[in-house]
Every structure is written in C-alpha cells, then in structure tokens.
Design an enzyme around this catalytic site. Structure first.
Site, short mmCIF file in Angstrom:
data_model
loop_
_atom_site.label_atom_id
_atom_site.label_comp_id
_atom_site.label_asym_id
_atom_site.label_seq_id
_atom_site.Cartn_x
_atom_site.Cartn_y
_atom_site.Cartn_z
N ILE A 1 0.84 -1.20 0.00
CA ILE A 1 0.00 0.00 0.00
C ILE A 1 0.88 1.24 0.00
O ILE A 1 1.83 1.34 0.78
CB ILE A 1 -0.89 0.03 1.27
CG1 ILE A 1 -1.67 -1.28 1.40
CG2 ILE A 1 -1.84 1.23 1.23
CD1 ILE A 1 -2.16 -1.55 2.81
N CYS A 2 0.55 2.16 -0.88
CA CYS A 2 1.28 3.42 -0.90
C CYS A 2 0.45 4.46 -0.16
O CYS A 2 -0.46 5.05 -0.72
CB CYS A 2 1.53 3.85 -2.34
SG CYS A 2 2.17 5.50 -2.48
N ALA A 3 0.70 4.62 1.13
CA ALA A 3 -0.05 5.58 1.93
C ALA A 3 0.92 6.29 2.85
O ALA A 3 1.70 5.66 3.56
CB ALA A 3 -1.12 4.85 2.75
#
Ligand SMILES: [Zn+2]
Ligand SMILES: [Zn+2]
Ligand SMILES: [Zn+2]
Ligand SMILES: [Zn+2]
Ligand SMILES: [Zn+2]
Ligand SMILES: [Zn+2]
Lengths: 615, 153
Positions: free
Chosen positions: B92-94
């Site tokens: 996840i790119c968060a």
C-alpha cells in the site's frame, strides 16, 4: 542520501550517474559564497594545469560557516538562533530567498518551516480520540523537571477546540482510564503512567514521556537520517529545535548515570544529528561537496568547479585531506604516514561528478559516458577479466599473477604481451602500437553485421586495456604486499636501513597512480575523433605505458640483499621517468581541454557536435 | 523488562477485546506481538461493497516509534483491493504508513484510515507502475520508499 559505497564500485550502480551535485538547476540553491577569505591556504607556488584550487574543511569549519549564516539571519529577521536555523534549513540555506520571503509573509515562512504554530491555534493538544469513546475529554498534562528545564512546559493556551472527527482522520489510542484528570498522565505512546513520569513537549504542548521522545528522535536520526524532526503528535508540523534535541539526547550536567547503553546511543545520535545538518548545508551549496568516503566528515570547497560549464575544461579531482577509514581528527605521526601509503588511501574524489576516484585526464561527462557503456556491456566484456590465457605459440595455459604485462611462456619461452598477445620485442617501438586501435576494419565493413562486429571489436580493444590496467594496478599492490614482508626481513639480516627499503613502496604507488591515468586514457581514446590530435594523444599514452610496464617488470624481479643497491638505483631512475611521462599525459590533456584541442566522435555537453559519429 | 512494542500492543489488544473494533473491521488473529491480521470491509455505498479483505500488520520491537509494516494479504483465495494506491501484491502506498506516521497512531487507526481510503475511491484501478513495482518489490513494504503523489491518503 548517505549512500557511501566502495570507491572501486562504479560498475554496480547505475543510479550513481544521476549525481547529486547537479540535480538542482532551479534558483533554489544558495548563492555562490566565496569562503576564500575565511579559509586561506598558502598559495601553491605553481599550479599544474591538471590541478584545481580547493580547500578542505573540517566539520567544525563548516559549522562556523553555518553559524555565520544563522547569525546573519538572526540579526536581520530578529529571530532566535534555533528558529533561524530551522528557517534556513527549510529554504535550503538560501539567505536572500529566505529574507525576501520572510519580509513578504513571516508567518507563512515560519509555519512552513515548522518553527511556529499556525495562527489558527495549535492542533488539539490531546491526541484525537475515537469518536465512539466516552473517555475523559480534558487533556491531562503534568509539568516536570524535564520540560521546566527546557522552558517548554505547557503554555496556558487552553485546548478549547474539541477535535472534529471526519471519517478519514485516523483515530489514535483512547485514554485507558478516567482517573482524576489533574494529577494523572499517561504517555500516549508507551502507556507509561508512573506518577513521576517526566514529560517533554514542544510549543504545541503535545506532551509525551522523555523516553519516548528520546527513542523517537534517535530513530529518526539513525534510521531515517532526518535532520528535521517533527512533533510526535499526529498531524502536528512543529519541528523540534536544536536545543530540544540536544537536551533530550544529552544527559543534563551532573545527572546520575542512567542506562549506559541508552546514553551512549543517544550521544551517538546527537553527533550524527550535527553531521546531518552539516551535510544538508553542504548539499545546498554548489561550492561545497561532502567527502564520499565512509565515516569521513570533511568537506571540500572548490568554487572554480561549481559551474557545469567549468566541467568541460577541468577535471576537479580533490582530496579532503584525510586518509584511510576511521575517525578523522586523529593526528598521525610521520612514520605512520609513510606506513599508511597504500593501505590508508587518500580520500581522493571528483568534485564534479559522483566518481569516487581520480579519473584524470578525462572530463566528467566523458568518464560517465564510458562507465555507463561499460556497465551496459558488462556481459560482453566479462571474459576479458580472466586471469589465464593460452600462449599464442604453444597453447599452454599461462596465469597472470603480477601487474606486469610482459609474459614469458614457461614451456616455449615465447615472450608476448598479455594485452594484445603480440610479440613483446616490438612493444614500445614507434611502429608497433599495442595501444592504438586499427580503424581500418571498421571502415571496410559494409553490411550491418560486419559493422556491428567491427564496432564491438573497437570497444573491446579499449575496454580490454582499460580493464587490464585496473587489474594490473591491483595485482601490483597485492604482489607488493608480499615483497614488503621480505624487505622488512632484509632490514634485520642486512645493513640496509628502513629508509633504504622504501624505494619499492614509492615505485608501487607510482605504478598504481600511472595505471589509473592509463586506464582513463583508454576511455578518452575511445571517444576521441580520429586525426592528428588523437595520434599525439596516443603517442603520449604509449610512452607512458611502456615506461610503466618496464617499471612493473623491475618490481617483480627477485630481491636479494646483494642486488638491492643496483635494483634500488634502477627502480629509482625508472620511477622518476614514469613520473615524468605521467606528468606529460596529464598536462598535455589538460592543456588540450583549455585550448579546445579535443574533438569527440560523439556528442558531449559543452563541445561542438562531432563531424563524424563513429559509434 | 518488556519492550515498548509489547507493552503498547498488549494495551491495544486489551482495548480491542474490551471495546471491539469500529464497524467493518475485525480482529482475525493476534497470537503474538509480531504479526496481526484483520478483516476489512467498506460499509455503506462504495465501489467495494460486499467485498472483504485481509490486512496483515508486522511489528518491529521499536513499534510504535517506527511504523508497522502493513499490507493486504494476497493468497490463493485472497486478493488485494483494486485501488490506485494498492499494488496487486498487497503493498500500500499511503503516507500514513511512511513519512506521515505518528507514534500516537494505533493499529485500529491505520485500519480506519485504509477503510476510508477505499470508501472514497472513485475508480477501481491499479497504480500505473503496478507491474514494474510488483516485479521488483521487497517482501517488506517498509523497505520501499514510496513517493506519495496524493495527500488525500
Ligand atoms: Zn512514553
Ligand atoms: Zn505537536
Ligand atoms: Zn574524507
Ligand atoms: Zn568527475
Ligand atoms: Zn608457449
Ligand atoms: Zn601488447
């Protein structure tokens, strides 16, 4: 950012060619300061054309430069030292830009830098609560020794705004219990609720226990190399000022000794923090470059190589002044210095590009192009690096175990050149050219296939010699390590003094240096346009090569006490000669750049387009 | 002496057990203080209606000073949600899991953030660099330096 790789490792990582030095072309960088007045070095009597002027600065010296800028900002903007530092760091140490922006909108500049809270008031001091939670709403803080000492105790601003919870705002942990609010504090990170828990908070009043602050700051510095450390509270953009970091990491004077391991870790983090700020300052200034050698904290100032244009005519090889690997500020004695020679390599690197070694006489752009080519073609060329070949006459296997390229087959006594496999007797003569590539084959090639074969052959000719000089330099040093032991023994058994056995070391160092020059001349020759200039270049290359091979061979001759005086004489003579030949190659190539003599067979930044593209 | 992560995770676990998780989030497995699993559903009107995903949390001893490694579980019967910030390998790119991580955030807070990230999604699609990333991605998403192009996450 602090990827400090081995200095020989330039094939492995293509990313290094991106270079950090010239990534920022915008007006963001600070103006070109001239530090010459502060750090004067005695003028060298005669600068050679292949040398650049530079100063090496210790970390303390750079800190002085930073302090000067910080004080300047303090007096102009009327802010405190720590604030000035945060503002400058946020504006990449560009004083003029900072002053201009600050005059325009001080609040915005200060808030953006994390130096002050937004005017709308601080984010809610108590961490956000789960909207479904019914736990106590008031924020419970306690002023402690720690925060009093820092003058950072909770301010009287009251946290009136109740946190608004929108669906995307993450919740943090809920208060565990709802004891009497006034004398109850639970650190929201570690849940320590000890009655005498010491806490710290920045101006935003987000209080957490001292241990959590310490762990957090250490982790930011150690794991993330971060010099801008924000408050731990979610969404709070306040940055910890330097004194807060120092007071958190360093034990108060006279404080009882606590956890020794923790304390030494904290002290190391403080040291690293100071280094990170210096690195940031240096990285923002085109006149400066941080020494790339592991654990070295020196900086080199080289204003004459700060512009891209200057790199088309100079090769700014510099040295930070330190040697070896380890703490820099250790004084080393004269005898240690002599002993260091080969082991404690000088921290030599290029100011203009990421290559961490001496790539003279070739300019940065061409060196980069060549290394990239070698990396792309590494598979094609791998076979060259082998240490064994077959004798061209009798086909018996011959192993190379020294730096010398003059091979003699043990079986048939054939003397040949390791590089071109041609007869050794003809090497060094004007009509034989081991170094020169015969371009005829390429010219005759008609169809695509023979053209591509010719082009590969051409590349391999240069790559072969390039790789061979690199390998030979290494083998000479290895072999010398064995010789050195023998020489030391001779000191004991014969009348020779320690100084008298040093001539070999000097010669090996010179051979290594010259092979580095030779290595790079092959990358230059690969890209040089055909013509008289290239031929003169290759004449000089050949003469240096011949001299180096002769000296190499001499270095591998057997050493006995009674032959030492004659050996010493001839090695010393040859070393002087080799030195001279190396000077000629370096000087003439450097002059050629200054005079605009060199023409390329490919497009190179800062040069005219090639008349004829060969590659 | 127990490490800070154990103490803190014990606290978070007790809280989850006593008060439960927010709607749509369920604790699946928390047998130790190294790896936890949650199921995640998006409630109400959304592109992910009726879908359930599994989240894996991995903790270092420095948690919560350092962020947990969080990803969707991908296996023979589990998929990562199709979302512009979720790679097909579950990473996840968060920013909240990287540069915007704050030690006051909790496991449940991360779940809620990811839930709302899905809830606000307008178009089901993979990140543009999905194939390239998945081919070379490290096992642990924390080893990836994501570039957060979108501050809404
Ligand atoms: Zn704490
Ligand atoms: Zn804060
Ligand atoms: Zn150095
Ligand atoms: Zn360079
Ligand atoms: Zn032979
Ligand atoms: Zn030859």
């Amino acid at each position: 950012m602090s990827d400090m790789s081995d200095d020989n490792d330039y094939y492995s990582d293509e990313d290094m060619f991106d270079g950090t030095q010239d990534e920022d072309e915008s007006g963001d960088e600070m103006e070109l300061d001239n530090f010459g007045d502060d750090f004067k070095v005695p003028a060298k009597d005669k600068k050679k054309s292949y040398e650049v002027d530079y100063d090496s600065l210790s970390q303390q010296a750079v800190e002085k430069l930073m302090a000067r800028d910080i004080n300047h900002i303090c007096s102009i903007l009327g802010v405190e030292v720590d604030t000035a530092s945060l503002l400058l760091r946020d504006q990449k140490w560009n004083k003029e830009k900072l002053i201009e922006k600050y005059m325009d909108n001080p609040t915005k500049v200060s808030v953006d830098a994390g130096a002050t809270l937004p005017e709308t008031g601080p984010p809610p001091p108590a961490p956000l609560r789960n909207s479904t939670s019914s736990s106590s709403q008031s924020s419970n803080r306690r002023t402690t020794r720690g925060s009093k000492m820092l003058g950072l105790g909770p301010k009287t601003k009251s946290p009136t705004s109740s946190p608004t919870i929108s669906h995307h705002v993450p919740q943090s942990l809920k208060r565990a219990s709802s004891k009497k609010a006034e004398d109850f504090f639970v650190c929201q990170i570690c849940f320590n609720d000890a009655p005498n828990l010491q806490t710290l908070a920045l101006d935003c009043d987000h209080a957490f226990c001292t241990e959590c602050w310490g762990d957090y700051i250490v982790s930011k510095i150690k794991e993330e190399s971060e010099h801008s450390i924000r408050c731990m509270a979610e969404g709070c953009a306040l940055v910890a000022p330097d004194h807060f970091i120092r007071d958190t990491l360093l034990p108060a004077p006279g404080a009882p000794v606590g956890d020794v391991e923790r304390e030494s870790q904290n002290i190391a983090a403080w040291t690293r923090f100071q280094e990170l700020i210096v690195r940031h300052f240096v990285g923002c200034n085109r006149n400066l470059k941080f020494c790339p050698y592991p654990s070295c904290t020196n900086t080199v100032s080289c204003p004459s190589a700060a512009s891209k244009a200057s790199l088309a005519s100079t090769v700014p090889i510099v040295s930070c002044g330190a040697r070896g690997i380890g703490p820099q500020d250790q004084e080393i004695s004269k005898s240690q210095q002599l002993g260091f020679g080969l082991q404690g390599k000088e921290h030599r690197f290029c100011f203009g590009c990421p290559i961490e070694s001496d790539h003279r006489p070739v300019i940065c752009a061409v060196s980069k192009m060549w290394l990239k080519k070698c990396a792309d073609d590494s598979e094609t060329a791998n076979w060259i690096k082998s240490n064994t070949k077959e004798c061209p006459i009798c086909q018996s296997t011959i192993e190379k175990n020294g730096g010398c390229n003059h091979m003699t087959c043990k079986k048939c006594k054939n003397e040949f050149c390791w590089v071109c496999m041609g007869p050794w007797s003809e090497h060094g003569t004007a009509w034989y050219s081991c170094n020169r590539f015969d371009e005829k084959a390429g010219v005759d090639a008609r169809d695509a296939q023979s053209k591509s074969r010719a082009s590969l052959e051409r590349y391999l000719h240069y790559y072969n010699r390039w790789a061979n000089h690199e390998q030979s330099a290494k083998l000479s040093v290895d072999l010398y390590a064995k010789t050195e032991k023998k020489m030391e023994d001779m000191q004991i058994t014969s009348a020779l003094t320690w100084i008298e056995v040093q001539f070999m070391k000097k010669a090996v160092e010179e051979v290594e240096k010259c092979r580095t020059t030779l290595k790079w001349t092959y990358s230059m020759a690969y890209y040089l346009a055909k013509g008289n200039e290239k031929e003169l270049f290759e004449d000089n290359q050949r003469d240096l090569e011949k001299a180096v091979e002769d000296l190499s061979e001499l270095l591998e001759s057997p050493i006995e006490p009674d032959t030492i005086p004659t050996l010493r004489q001839s090695v010393t003579n040859k070393t002087v000669y080799v030195q001279k030949r190396n000077e000629i190659v370096l000087e003439d190539t450097a002059n050629g750049f200054l005079e605009g003599r060199w023409k390329w067979n490919v497009a190179v930044d800062g040069f005219d387009d090639p008349e004829e593209t060969v590659l | 002496m127990t490490s800070i992560s154990v103490r803190r995770l014990q606290k978070e676990l007790t809280e989850i057990q006593n008060e439960g998780c927010p709607v749509g989030i369920n604790l699946l497995k928390a047998d130790d203080f190294q790896t936890w699993f949650f199921t995640l559903e998006v409630m109400g009107d959304s592109l992910y209606q009726g879908e359930a995903y599994t989240l894996m949390f991995r903790f270092e001893p420095q948690y919560p000073i350092s962020s947990p490694a969080v990803q969707f579980v991908v296996s023979h019967d589990k998929q990562a949600p199709i979302h512009p910030h979720v790679y097909s390998n579950g990473h996840i790119c968060a920013s909240i899991l990287g540069s915007e991580w704050s030690p006051v955030l909790s496991v449940v807070a991360v779940c809620v953030t990811l839930q709302s990230m899905l809830a606000s999604c307008k178009k089901k699609e993979r990140p543009p660099d999905n194939d390239r990333y998945v081919r070379t991605a490290p096992d642990n998403p924390k080893k990836t330096v994501f570039h957060y192009d979108d501050d809404t996450v």
